[in-house]
Design an enzyme around this catalytic site. Structure first.
Site, PDB file in Angstrom:
ATOM      1  N   ARG A 241       1.049  -1.194  -0.246  1.00  0.00           N
ATOM      2  CA  ARG A 241       0.126  -0.223   0.004  1.00  0.00           C
ATOM      3  C   ARG A 241       0.937   1.396   0.206  1.00  0.00           C
ATOM      4  NH1 ARG A 241      -3.333  -2.813  -1.579  1.00  0.00           N
ATOM      5  NH2 ARG A 241      -5.413  -3.102  -0.654  1.00  0.00           N
ATOM      6  N   GLU A 270      -3.404   7.036  -4.487  1.00  0.00           N
ATOM      7  CA  GLU A 270      -4.008   6.603  -5.857  1.00  0.00           C
ATOM      8  C   GLU A 270      -4.738   7.006  -5.880  1.00  0.00           C
ATOM      9  OE1 GLU A 270      -2.334   2.395  -5.390  1.00  0.00           O
ATOM     10  OE2 GLU A 270      -4.328   1.798  -5.404  1.00  0.00           O
ATOM     11  N   HIS A 288      -0.977   0.070  -9.694  1.00  0.00           N
ATOM     12  CA  HIS A 288      -1.579  -0.453  -9.074  1.00  0.00           C
ATOM     13  C   HIS A 288      -2.130  -2.463  -9.491  1.00  0.00           C
ATOM     14  CE1 HIS A 288      -4.195  -1.633  -5.168  1.00  0.00           C
ATOM     15  NE2 HIS A 288      -3.663  -2.782  -5.660  1.00  0.00           N
TER      16      HIS A 288
HETATM   17  C1  DGY Z   1      -6.034  -6.320  -2.691  1.00  0.00           C
HETATM   18  O1  DGY Z   1      -6.370  -6.886  -2.904  1.00  0.00           O
HETATM   19  O2  DGY Z   1      -5.846  -5.282  -1.537  1.00  0.00           O
HETATM   20  C2  DGY Z   1      -5.023  -5.473  -3.545  1.00  0.00           C
HETATM   21  O3  DGY Z   1      -4.456  -4.707  -3.767  1.00  0.00           O
HETATM   22  C3  DGY Z   1      -6.010  -4.919  -4.988  1.00  0.00           C
HETATM   23  O4  DGY Z   1      -5.007  -5.891  -6.286  1.00  0.00           O
END
Ligand code: DGY
Length: 325
Positions: A241, A270, A288
């Protein structure tokens, strides 16, 4: 007598096979235009719904959850990360929350290696040189990057994804260091070096891969002070993240060359990312994409549906329930 199917709001446009099953199992409210709901729109769209299938990027804040209609009993997020859902606020309303662990481990670990290699081997500069017709041909000194094989990789957060990253990195004969809430048993640790205190790991990280969830404790964990503890010329990779990194600090370290390069798939705030990253040649950036394979996105959707169906159709606990920590 017709039995009413539970109504489920899909906040995003999900993969076709997922929406097919969603509409077969539930009275589904779809979002074919894939508009991102803000809080009030999400509350309005949830009218009469028993469940919500949401995704990373939907802000289910305490205020939004407090305003949801009384009919909503479950929020199933199409993601492993669930920092965008205020789980404590949901618990207060007796709303169950579930996520989609395991199924995106491999895809996310794969993209971590892409970021690691892309950053180390200057992939952004190489593709740009080629696509802007600026490649003059092979030269002995062109685009020399950071060697990967045999280097030390520090993994912050050795859960499922961190372990899958380590497995892949071992194929590059990387020496694995890790920091995690608890030490792994030997069969999972596989010879990696454990650091009980993540700060103590930093001097050993030629590469630092962030694979820890976003929590109040990890928010901006990678800051100027910690970047300064990495060896000069280290490479920073983040596929977890964006909020775990202090952007100003990383951008300054990339500008000065203290950090050789970064491979980033996730960003704080983002899709509006810090302008500084765009200006850096030594930042290999992806939008992402960690879980973005057809197989993985289907599996995530089916997992979210397993949770919704268990809870709303069979009256069982969602298999992937998450609790406020
Ligand atoms: C998640 O599943 O947390 C991812 O970041 C989405 O792809």
């Amino acid at each position: 007598m017709t039995i009413r199917k539970p109504r489920v709001l899909a906040t995003r446009h999900f993969p076709p096979d997922v929406e097919t099953r969603l509409t077969a199992s539930f009275d589904a409210v779809l979002n074919p235009e894939d508009r991102l709901y803000d809080g009030p729109a999400l509350v309005a769209a949830s009218a009469g719904c028993d469940g919500i299938m949401c995704a990373a990027g939907d802000a289910l804040t305490a205020a939004t959850i407090a305003s949801l209609p009384a009919s909503v009993r479950i929020i199933a997020t199409f993601s492993v990360g669930y920092e965008h859902v205020d789980v404590a606020a949901a618990a207060k309303r007796n709303i169950a929350v579930s996520n989609t662990p395991d199924v995106l481990t491999d895809a996310t670990a794969d993209i971590t290696l892409l970021c690691l290699l892309g950053a180390a081997r200057r992939a952004h500069e190489g593709t740009t040189m080629l696509r802007t017709h600026n490649w003059v041909g092979w030269t002995p000194t062109q685009l020399t990057g950071v060697h990967v094989t045999g280097k030390r990789l520090g993994i912050l957060g050795m859960g499922r994804i961190g372990q899958a990253v380590a497995d892949r990195a071992r194929a590059f004969r990387m020496q694995i260091h890790y920091s995690n809430r608890s030490r792994l048993p030997a069969d999972l640790e596989k010879g990696a070096t454990f650091h009980a205190n993540a700060d103590d790991m930093l001097p050993y990280c030629d590469f630092l891969s962030i694979n820890a969830p976003m929590t109040p404790a990890t928010r901006k964990w990678v800051n100027a002070e910690r970047l300064a503890k990495l060896p000069k010329g280290a490479v920073v990779v983040n596929t977890a993240r964006g909020g775990v990194v202090d952007d100003e600090a990383l951008i300054a370290a990339l500008r000065s060359g203290r950090i050789a390069s970064a491979g980033l798939d996730v960003f704080d705030g983002e899709p509006k990312i810090h302008q500084g990253y765009y200006d850096l040649e030594n930042a290999f950036l992806l939008p992402h994409m960690g879980s973005a394979t057809v197989e993985t996105r289907n599996a995530m959707g089916f997992k979210a549906l397993d949770n919704l169906e268990a809870f709303l159709l069979r009256g069982q606990a969602p298999p992937d329930v998450v609790k406020a920590s």
